[in-house]
Motif scaffolding. Structure first.
Motif, PDB file in Angstrom:
ATOM      1  N   VAL A 267     -27.303  45.076 -27.822  1.00 48.93           N
ATOM      2  CA  VAL A 267     -28.379  44.917 -26.850  1.00 48.93           C
ATOM      3  C   VAL A 267     -27.852  44.223 -25.600  1.00 48.93           C
ATOM      4  N   GLU A 268     -28.359  44.665 -24.455  1.00 48.16           N
ATOM      5  CA  GLU A 268     -27.950  44.109 -23.179  1.00 48.16           C
ATOM      6  C   GLU A 268     -28.717  42.820 -22.879  1.00 48.16           C
ATOM      7  N   GLU A 269     -28.219  42.077 -21.891  1.00 47.37           N
ATOM      8  CA  GLU A 269     -28.819  40.798 -21.539  1.00 47.37           C
ATOM      9  C   GLU A 269     -30.266  40.961 -21.068  1.00 47.37           C
ATOM     10  N   SER A 270     -30.545  42.024 -20.320  1.00 46.21           N
ATOM     11  CA  SER A 270     -31.914  42.223 -19.834  1.00 46.21           C
ATOM     12  C   SER A 270     -32.899  42.409 -20.990  1.00 46.21           C
ATOM     13  N   ALA A 271     -32.462  43.083 -22.059  1.00 45.56           N
ATOM     14  CA  ALA A 271     -33.329  43.274 -23.228  1.00 45.56           C
ATOM     15  C   ALA A 271     -33.549  41.954 -23.960  1.00 45.56           C
ATOM     16  N   LEU A 272     -32.511  41.124 -24.029  1.00 47.87           N
ATOM     17  CA  LEU A 272     -32.660  39.809 -24.649  1.00 47.87           C
ATOM     18  C   LEU A 272     -33.648  38.950 -23.869  1.00 47.87           C
ATOM     19  N   GLU A 273     -33.554  38.982 -22.542  1.00 50.29           N
ATOM     20  CA  GLU A 273     -34.490  38.229 -21.718  1.00 50.29           C
ATOM     21  C   GLU A 273     -35.920  38.708 -21.956  1.00 50.29           C
ATOM     22  N   ARG A 274     -36.096  40.007 -21.950  1.00 52.32           N
ATOM     23  CA  ARG A 274     -37.435  40.557 -22.135  1.00 52.32           C
ATOM     24  C   ARG A 274     -38.001  40.176 -23.497  1.00 52.32           C
ATOM     25  N   ALA A 275     -37.135  40.163 -24.519  1.00 55.82           N
ATOM     26  CA  ALA A 275     -37.587  39.833 -25.871  1.00 55.82           C
ATOM     27  C   ALA A 275     -37.976  38.365 -25.984  1.00 55.82           C
ATOM     28  N   VAL A 276     -37.167  37.473 -25.403  1.00 58.66           N
ATOM     29  CA  VAL A 276     -37.518  36.048 -25.414  1.00 58.66           C
ATOM     30  C   VAL A 276     -38.866  35.831 -24.743  1.00 58.66           C
ATOM     31  N   ASN A 277     -39.064  36.496 -23.599  1.00 59.66           N
ATOM     32  CA  ASN A 277     -40.322  36.361 -22.873  1.00 59.66           C
ATOM     33  C   ASN A 277     -41.491  36.931 -23.669  1.00 59.66           C
ATOM     34  N   ALA A 278     -41.306  38.081 -24.310  1.00 58.98           N
ATOM     35  CA  ALA A 278     -42.386  38.700 -25.082  1.00 58.98           C
ATOM     36  C   ALA A 278     -42.797  37.829 -26.265  1.00 58.98           C
ATOM     37  N   LEU A 279     -41.817  37.233 -26.934  1.00 60.42           N
ATOM     38  CA  LEU A 279     -42.142  36.356 -28.060  1.00 60.42           C
ATOM     39  C   LEU A 279     -42.920  35.132 -27.589  1.00 60.42           C
ATOM     40  N   LEU A 280     -42.575  34.624 -26.414  1.00 58.62           N
ATOM     41  CA  LEU A 280     -43.296  33.468 -25.885  1.00 58.62           C
ATOM     42  C   LEU A 280     -44.702  33.845 -25.424  1.00 58.62           C
ATOM     43  N   ILE A 281     -44.814  34.914 -24.657  1.00 57.66           N
ATOM     44  CA  ILE A 281     -46.098  35.273 -24.055  1.00 57.66           C
ATOM     45  C   ILE A 281     -47.036  35.930 -25.065  1.00 57.66           C
ATOM     46  N   LEU A 282     -46.519  36.834 -25.873  1.00 54.80           N
ATOM     47  CA  LEU A 282     -47.366  37.589 -26.795  1.00 54.80           C
ATOM     48  C   LEU A 282     -47.513  36.919 -28.160  1.00 54.80           C
ATOM     49  N   GLN A 283     -46.418  36.363 -28.674  1.00 52.39           N
ATOM     50  CA  GLN A 283     -46.445  35.768 -30.005  1.00 52.39           C
ATOM     51  C   GLN A 283     -46.662  34.258 -29.963  1.00 52.39           C
ATOM     52  N   LYS A 284     -46.573  33.672 -28.759  1.00 51.64           N
ATOM     53  CA  LYS A 284     -46.764  32.232 -28.564  1.00 51.64           C
ATOM     54  C   LYS A 284     -45.766  31.421 -29.381  1.00 51.64           C
ATOM     55  N   THR A 285     -44.530  31.896 -29.406  1.00 56.84           N
ATOM     56  CA  THR A 285     -43.487  31.178 -30.132  1.00 56.84           C
ATOM     57  C   THR A 285     -42.206  31.173 -29.309  1.00 56.84           C
ATOM     58  N   VAL A 286     -41.464  30.068 -29.390  1.00 63.24           N
ATOM     59  CA  VAL A 286     -40.231  29.910 -28.622  1.00 63.24           C
ATOM     60  C   VAL A 286     -39.049  30.380 -29.450  1.00 63.24           C
ATOM     61  N   THR A 287     -38.164  31.128 -28.819  1.00 63.33           N
ATOM     62  CA  THR A 287     -36.941  31.555 -29.490  1.00 63.33           C
ATOM     63  C   THR A 287     -35.780  31.498 -28.518  1.00 63.33           C
ATOM     64  N   GLU A 288     -34.600  31.294 -29.038  1.00 62.10           N
ATOM     65  CA  GLU A 288     -33.386  31.400 -28.226  1.00 62.10           C
ATOM     66  C   GLU A 288     -32.988  32.867 -28.130  1.00 62.10           C
ATOM     67  N   GLY A 289     -31.984  33.152 -27.322  1.00 67.22           N
ATOM     68  CA  GLY A 289     -31.571  34.538 -27.127  1.00 67.22           C
ATOM     69  C   GLY A 289     -31.168  35.228 -28.417  1.00 67.22           C
ATOM     70  N   ALA A 290     -30.395  34.521 -29.248  1.00 66.66           N
ATOM     71  CA  ALA A 290     -29.964  35.120 -30.518  1.00 66.66           C
ATOM     72  C   ALA A 290     -31.155  35.430 -31.412  1.00 66.66           C
ATOM     73  N   GLY A 291     -32.127  34.530 -31.446  1.00 70.46           N
ATOM     74  CA  GLY A 291     -33.299  34.744 -32.289  1.00 70.46           C
ATOM     75  C   GLY A 291     -34.128  35.943 -31.886  1.00 70.46           C
ATOM     76  N   ALA A 292     -34.047  36.315 -30.611  1.00 64.78           N
ATOM     77  CA  ALA A 292     -34.822  37.445 -30.108  1.00 64.78           C
ATOM     78  C   ALA A 292     -34.081  38.763 -30.193  1.00 64.78           C
TER      79      ALA A 292
END
Length: 421
Positions: A267-292
């Motif tokens: 996965v590319e960096e842009s996808a990791l960023e989007r995933a971290v943001n989605a988990l925070l905004i949609l799932q209301k949970t914090v994750t690091e890049g690896a976790g996402a």
């Protein structure tokens, strides 16, 4: 007539860790580590088209799954080994896990971390009672220093992933997912050195062999992917997923991955960023890049997972708050909810008021204003005005752009980082 081949099938090497080892470590893990929930994620499911379930390992005391393997290794030390203490090398999560459970068990811990480790992880590791040594640019150099300390001080080296006890402990993640979740079609697992995915694969293939086990690596660090595919790719570069930024995978883990893991995805960096943001905004949970990383894989190739029941291992949440804030702002820009405009205007009273009134009438919230009078490409009686505004979406941003032009104002749309849009 069918001809039978006389060639013998290739011998499959025995696995260095077994399902029995994973199940045998379960009691140690259960006694010392939180059983984190495996929960359905409706909004992530809506976003991706897959039926998404999340294993929340970010709920651990150290905010990472690493506690599972660390506590098994430490609990199985002999009395003499425990007295001598341990040393580990880690970019952060393994460090905190060893420090926390070492202190809890009365074992002295020294952790060698790369000099590039985020300060939030260094402080957290020290807070759990470890002596922290910062050394080298990456985990390879840190590992060499940890080996030197182990030899000079007589400490036991606790490997972050290539250790049978560590692998067995990590496998408890999947045992809990199998018991607490639905029948998964696929489980997506972040991959660094391979300890987590090795333990997960042993548990899943032992209890639910039809379930796919898929590893996810950052594209900048495709070590396991290269080994698996035979296509060498260079590892290196700044990645949001520093927790899985590993150049060399383990010998034990690579053996297990080769036999039990269905595939490795990048996965590319842009996808990791989007995933971290989605988990925070949609799932209301914090994750690091690896976790996402697992969610990033679905976002990268949604058709592959559409309609499938997918389990995500959210492996950790130790992210620098400044990085997290930056990701959120960048995603707002990508979604055209924060937009920058550059205007060249006459430097006279009332111009800024005229522009701000127009923006207010259009429902745009002004976030930043910068006057730049000294550029040589600006008329002597003019000024360059950079405006950053909050908008609803791209259509709203386009409406504002056209309205500024309709007022006779030369306007240029700027993208993230100030580049021309």
């Amino acid at each position: 007539m069918r001809l039978e081949s006389s060639a013998r099938p290739l011998a499959v090497p025995p696995l260095p860790v077994t399902l029995a080892d994973v199940e045998g470590a379960r009691a140690i893990v259960s006694a010392a580590v939180m059983r984190t929930p495996t929960l359905h994620a409706p909004r992530l499911s809506q976003l991706t088209g897959a039926d998404v379930w999340v294993k929340f390992e970010n709920f651990q005391v150290t905010a990472s799954f690493k506690e599972r393997g660390a506590v098994v290794k430490l609990a199985r030390l002999s009395a003499d080994e425990a007295r001598r203490g341990v040393v580990a090398m880690s970019a952060g999560n393994h460090a905190q896990a060893v420090a926390y459970h070492g202190t809890r068990l009365g074992i002295s811990t020294t952790i060698v971390m790369p000099e590039t480790t985020p300060q939030v992880k260094v402080l957290a590791t020290e807070g759990f009672g470890a002596r922290v040594v910062l050394y080298g640019e990456g985990v390879g150099e840190a590992a060499e220093e940890a080996a030197r300390i182990a030899a000079s001080e007589g400490r036991i080296f606790v490997h972050p992933y290539d250790d049978p006890d560590v692998i067995a402990g990590q496998g408890s993640v999947a045992l809990e997912m199998i018991e607490d979740g639905p029948a998964f079609d696929t489980i997506l697992v972040p991959v660094g050195g391979g300890g987590l995915i090795s333990g997960v694969a042993l548990a899943v293939k032992g209890h639910s062999p039809a379930t796919e086990v898929v590893g996810v690596e950052a594209a900048l660090y495709p070590a396991m992917w290269s080994l698996r595919t035979g296509q060498p790719r260079e590892c290196g570069g700044p990645t949001l997923a520093e927790g899985i930024a590993v150049r060399n995978v383990g010998s034990l883990t690579s053996t297990i991955v080769a036999q039990l893991v269905d595939r490795i995805e990048l996965v590319e960096e842009s996808a990791l960023e989007r995933a971290v943001n989605a988990l925070l905004i949609l799932q209301k949970t914090v994750t690091e890049g690896a976790g996402a990383a697992g969610l990033a894989a679905i976002l990268t190739d949604p058709d592959r997972y559409r309609g499938r029941r997918v389990g995500l291992v959210l492996s950790g949440a130790n992210i620098d708050p400044r990085v997290l804030a930056g990701i959120m702002m960048r995603e707002l820009e990508r979604e055209h909810r924060i937009v920058s405009f550059r205007l060249t205007i006459l430097d006279r009273p009332g111009m800024l008021g005229r522009i701000s009134t127009l923006l207010g009438r259009l429902g745009a919230n002004i976030l930043e204003v910068h006057h730049r009078r000294t550029f040589l490409d600006v008329p002597a009686k003019g000024t360059r005005l950079d405006l950053t505004v909050e908008t609803r979406d791209q259509a709203h941003a386009d409406l504002i752009h056209k309205a500024l032009e309709a007022e006779g104002l030369p306007v240029q749309r700027l993208g993230a980082g100030g580049a021309d849009w």
